[in-house]
Each structure stands twice: as structure tokens, then as C-alpha cells.
Design a protein around this motif. Structure first.
Motif, mmCIF file in Angstrom:
data_model
loop_
_atom_site.group_PDB
_atom_site.id
_atom_site.type_symbol
_atom_site.label_atom_id
_atom_site.label_comp_id
_atom_site.label_asym_id
_atom_site.label_seq_id
_atom_site.Cartn_x
_atom_site.Cartn_y
_atom_site.Cartn_z
ATOM 1 N N UNK A 198 -14.131 6.139 -2.655
ATOM 2 C CA UNK A 198 -13.164 6.982 -3.356
ATOM 3 C C UNK A 198 -11.795 6.312 -3.426
ATOM 4 N N UNK A 199 -11.364 5.709 -2.331
ATOM 5 C CA UNK A 199 -10.068 5.037 -2.308
ATOM 6 C C UNK A 199 -10.056 3.861 -3.273
ATOM 7 N N UNK A 200 -11.106 3.046 -3.260
ATOM 8 C CA UNK A 200 -11.133 1.891 -4.164
ATOM 9 C C UNK A 200 -11.203 2.324 -5.621
ATOM 10 N N UNK A 201 -11.880 3.418 -5.904
ATOM 11 C CA UNK A 201 -11.917 3.929 -7.283
ATOM 12 C C UNK A 201 -10.532 4.366 -7.735
ATOM 13 N N UNK A 202 -9.791 5.029 -6.854
ATOM 14 C CA UNK A 202 -8.459 5.505 -7.236
ATOM 15 C C UNK A 202 -7.459 4.364 -7.374
ATOM 16 N N UNK A 203 -7.685 3.284 -6.657
ATOM 17 C CA UNK A 203 -6.784 2.137 -6.741
ATOM 18 C C UNK A 203 -7.237 1.149 -7.803
ATOM 19 N N UNK A 204 -8.323 1.441 -8.484
ATOM 20 C CA UNK A 204 -8.806 0.548 -9.524
ATOM 21 C C UNK A 204 -9.819 -0.443 -8.980
ATOM 22 N N UNK A 205 -10.164 -1.367 -9.804
ATOM 23 C CA UNK A 205 -11.152 -2.374 -9.423
ATOM 24 C C UNK A 205 -10.639 -3.217 -8.268
ATOM 25 N N UNK A 206 -11.569 -3.743 -7.519
ATOM 26 C CA UNK A 206 -11.201 -4.629 -6.425
ATOM 27 C C UNK A 206 -10.561 -5.890 -6.998
ATOM 28 N N UNK A 207 -9.574 -6.407 -6.295
ATOM 29 C CA UNK A 207 -8.922 -7.605 -6.808
ATOM 30 C C UNK A 207 -9.885 -8.787 -6.848
ATOM 31 N N UNK A 208 -9.695 -9.579 -7.846
ATOM 32 C CA UNK A 208 -10.518 -10.759 -8.029
ATOM 33 C C UNK A 208 -10.179 -11.785 -6.956
ATOM 34 N N UNK A 209 -11.134 -12.657 -6.652
ATOM 35 C CA UNK A 209 -10.896 -13.717 -5.683
ATOM 36 C C UNK A 209 -10.011 -14.803 -6.288
ATOM 37 N N UNK A 210 -9.797 -14.743 -7.599
ATOM 38 C CA UNK A 210 -8.979 -15.744 -8.273
ATOM 39 C C UNK A 210 -7.516 -15.346 -8.160
ATOM 40 N N UNK A 266 0.852 -1.183 0.000
ATOM 41 C CA UNK A 266 0.000 0.000 0.000
ATOM 42 C C UNK A 266 0.888 1.234 0.000
ATOM 43 N N UNK A 267 0.643 2.115 -0.941
ATOM 44 C CA UNK A 267 1.407 3.347 -1.055
ATOM 45 C C UNK A 267 0.670 4.444 -0.278
ATOM 46 N N UNK A 268 1.290 4.909 0.793
ATOM 47 C CA UNK A 268 0.658 5.901 1.659
ATOM 48 C C UNK A 268 0.325 7.188 0.911
ATOM 49 N N UNK A 269 1.171 7.560 -0.037
ATOM 50 C CA UNK A 269 0.908 8.780 -0.796
ATOM 51 C C UNK A 269 -0.351 8.654 -1.637
ATOM 52 N N UNK A 270 -0.565 7.489 -2.245
ATOM 53 C CA UNK A 270 -1.776 7.290 -3.039
ATOM 54 C C UNK A 270 -3.014 7.289 -2.161
ATOM 55 N N UNK A 271 -2.910 6.692 -0.973
ATOM 56 C CA UNK A 271 -4.046 6.690 -0.046
ATOM 57 C C UNK A 271 -4.360 8.114 0.388
ATOM 58 N N UNK A 272 -3.336 8.888 0.705
ATOM 59 C CA UNK A 272 -3.535 10.288 1.117
ATOM 60 C C UNK A 272 -4.198 11.090 0.003
ATOM 61 N N UNK A 273 -3.738 10.892 -1.235
ATOM 62 C CA UNK A 273 -4.347 11.595 -2.363
ATOM 63 C C UNK A 273 -5.799 11.178 -2.552
ATOM 64 N N UNK A 274 -6.083 9.895 -2.340
ATOM 65 C CA UNK A 274 -7.456 9.407 -2.481
ATOM 66 C C UNK A 274 -8.356 10.027 -1.411
ATOM 67 N N UNK A 275 -7.859 10.117 -0.193
ATOM 68 C CA UNK A 275 -8.653 10.731 0.886
ATOM 69 C C UNK A 275 -8.936 12.190 0.563
ATOM 70 N N UNK A 276 -7.920 12.900 0.085
ATOM 71 C CA UNK A 276 -8.117 14.309 -0.252
ATOM 72 C C UNK A 276 -9.017 14.495 -1.474
ATOM 73 N N UNK A 277 -9.130 13.464 -2.308
ATOM 74 C CA UNK A 277 -10.004 13.532 -3.485
ATOM 75 C C UNK A 277 -11.460 13.247 -3.128
#
Length: 63
Positions: free
Chosen positions: A42-54, A4-15
Motif C-alpha cells: 500500500x505504501x509503495x502504491x501511494x508513493x508511486x513506482x519503485x525507483x529505478x536502479x538507474x 520521506x514525508x511522514x504525513x504521506x506515510x501515515x496516510x498510506x498506512x491508514x489507507x
């Protein structure tokens, strides 16, 4: 698993919408829950689709 990239999470929260950022500390539980859902969305949208169970490392076996 990806790190997990803290900078991306921070940007997602601010978005996230302002009401969600403020609402996370609201006194009313339902408002806090709605705000948390919006922040998570918002965070899941910025990180893309949720990972598949596969698991891509798992072999696929024919039935």
C-alpha cells in the motif's frame, strides 16, 4: 534521494486494509508477515513506482 514525508506515510498506512493494520500485531508470525507485506504494498502504491536502479545523474556510455 527524496526525503520521506511522514504525513504521506501515515496516510498510506491508514489507507491499507484494516486486516493488515490489525494483523501487524497478531500473535502468529505468518499473519504478521502477510500484514507487513500488505502495508508495504500500500505504501509503495501511494508513493508511486519503485525507483529505478538507474541513477539519472549517471552518464550512459555506449558499448
Amino acid at each position: 534521494m527524496d526525503e520521506i514525508d511522514e504525513n504521506r506515510v501515515a496516510k498510506a498506512i491508514l489507507a491499507a486494509p484494516g486486516w493488515a493494520r490489525v494483523g501487524i500485531s497478531a500473535p502468529k508470525e505468518s499473519t504478521r508477515e502477510a500484514a507487513a507485506q500488505e502495508l508495504a504494498l500500500t505504501i509503495t502504491k501511494m508513493f508511486g513506482e519503485r525507483p529505478s536502479a538507474i541513477d539519472p545523474n549517471q552518464l550512459v556510455l555506449a558499448l
